[in-house]
Design a protein around this motif. Structure first.
Motif: not given
Length: 447
Positions: A202-222
């Motif tokens: 559902x959403x994505x962010x990139x910074x200098x260290x991680x790819x951040x991933x939000x999803x419909x299964x309720x998880x946030x992963x880096x």
């Protein structure tokens, strides 16, 4: 006061000037040590090798220049003193974008990815892939309704852009990767992430260290960028959070090491960007004063925002939350003496509402400079607010219900939401490309 987006397709060019900062290089004589300790009284005395009183006067002058520039920039924001207009036009509707100014990466309703130059209006590269129809996303229609309601324009769901890497989330699941091939001016497809096959992102962010991933299964992963394993081949995140319902949005505030996610269940969750597993704190914004029963209202977006500096030069922070009912709410947070969120007493002061509320879901919020807030809604407006007064200073109008992305660096606003174009409001330039109109919002909407 209301500003309308200009229809002109003119491209305005300006040169990027290097900061007016000079550097003094000191080369030691033979036999001299390259580093030595000098007492302060020697540096700032009138007769010394470093320039004496001139050094102190230079520091004072530089400080005055910075304060003047800060005041001037804030005044431009408060007065809507900017140049506004279309910077890029595509042949397809823009659905999501991310920016490393002057470059913008955007995904369209056909899931084509473009890399554009916001100063010249050029399309530098594009890439397209065939959707993977083999992946069936569970409850996809329900998830899409939570995100878009009645207005789903199709195509790209989320996009993140950092250096030469573009990450894309679409309706066939997972995260897809693109890199620019400078020789052929093409975006080369790098594959999809195996760890997220069949997952609706559902959403994505990139910074200098991680790819951040939000999803419909309720998880946030880096997922780490510096891993020996390419992102597409990684199978486990380095950081992971599990929430009780589908995630709608994600925002990061590295200045205080925190992020905010919003859920379909109605909660707004504040997390540490270093410690996973649980949120620092969460709350349920009371979206409607008159409705005490459970409703389908939930947060569409949330962002940590900085207030103006206090007398000691310290910044205070709040969480700004935009609801799918058009509401805009501010929850102040408490920082401890180390400048970190106080986990035992995270909230301070009373929750505040910004009025008038938008007439459609609030899709994006942003904090261009301390003390100011931007909100963008499906009602076709983008509003600029004074945080302390909870007062709308002005709004930009002329957008469509497809508003989905808002980016700012404190000098300009870049957004989609205008069919096949990318709109820029540039506060570094002089106003003049859009007409100023009288406020056209209904009187009773301000109550």
């Amino acid at each position: 006061m209301t500003r309308g987006i200009g229809i002109q397709r003119a491209v305005v060019l300006f040169s990027l000037l290097a900061p007016a900062t000079s550097f003094l290089h000191y080369r030691p004589q033979q036999g001299q040590r390259s580093c030595r300790v000098v007492p302060p009284q020697a540096v700032f005395s009138e007769d010394n090798e470093f320039g004496g009183r001139f050094s102190m006067e230079s520091l004072r002058s530089r400080q005055a220049q910075l304060e003047s520039a800060k005041f001037s920039q804030e005044k431009k924001w408060r007065d809507a003193d900017c140049e506004s207009g279309v910077r890029v036009s595509l042949t397809d509707w823009v659905r999501r974008l991310d920016v490393q100014y002057p470059l913008a990466a955007c995904g369209t309703s056909s899931s084509t990815i473009y890399l554009c130059h916001l100063e010249t209006g050029e399309i530098l590269a594009k890439g397209a892939r065939r959707p993977d129809t083999a992946n069936e996303i569970e409850n996809l229609d329900k998830a899409l309704y939570h995100m878009y309601g009645e207005y789903d324009g199709g195509g790209t769901v989320a996009i993140a852009f950092h250096e030469d890497l573009i990450c894309e989330a679409s309706r066939d699941g997972s995260v897809h990767f693109w890199r620019l091939d400078a020789g052929s001016a093409r975006l080369v497809y790098q594959g999809a992430m195996k760890a997220l096959e069949g997952t609706f992102v559902t959403d994505l962010k990139l910074d200098d260290e991680f790819l951040w991933v939000a999803s419909a299964d309720g998880k946030l992963r880096a997922f780490p960028l510096d891993s020996n394993m390419p992102l597409a081949l990684q199978t486990q995140p380095e950081l992971e959070w599990q929430f009780s319902s589908m995630l709608i949005s994600l925002s990061l505030t590295p200045d205080i090491g925190c992020g905010v996610v919003t859920t379909v269940g109605g909660t707004v969750e504040l997390i540490s960007l270093e410690n996973d597993g649980r949120s620092l704190c969460s709350f349920y914004p009371p979206y409607d004063d008159d409705d005490e029963e459970h409703t389908s209202v939930h947060a569409m977006c949330a962002q940590l925002v900085a207030h103006e500096e206090d007398e000691d030069g310290e910044l205070r922070y709040s969480i700004a939350v935009g609801g799918n009912d058009g509401s805009l709410i501010l929850q102040p947070i408490q920082l401890d003496e180390d400048g970190e969120v106080d986990e035992y007493r995270p909230f301070m002061g009373s929750l505040r509402r910004f009025k008038p509320r938008h007439k459609g879901p609030v899709k994006c919020v942003a904090n261009p400079i301390p003390g100011m807030l931007i909100s963008a809604s499906e009602d076709g407006s983008m509003r600029v607010w004074d945080i302390e007064q909870a007062h709308c200073l002005y709004q930009f109008v002329g957008y469509k219900v497809w508003m989905g992305s808002l980016w700012t660096d404190g000098s300009r606003i870049v957004s989609d939401g205008s069919d096949n174009t990318i709109i820029v409001h540039d506060f570094k330039k002089q106003a003049g490309t859009v007409d100023m109109e009288e406020d056209d919002m209904e009187e009773d909407s301000w109550s």
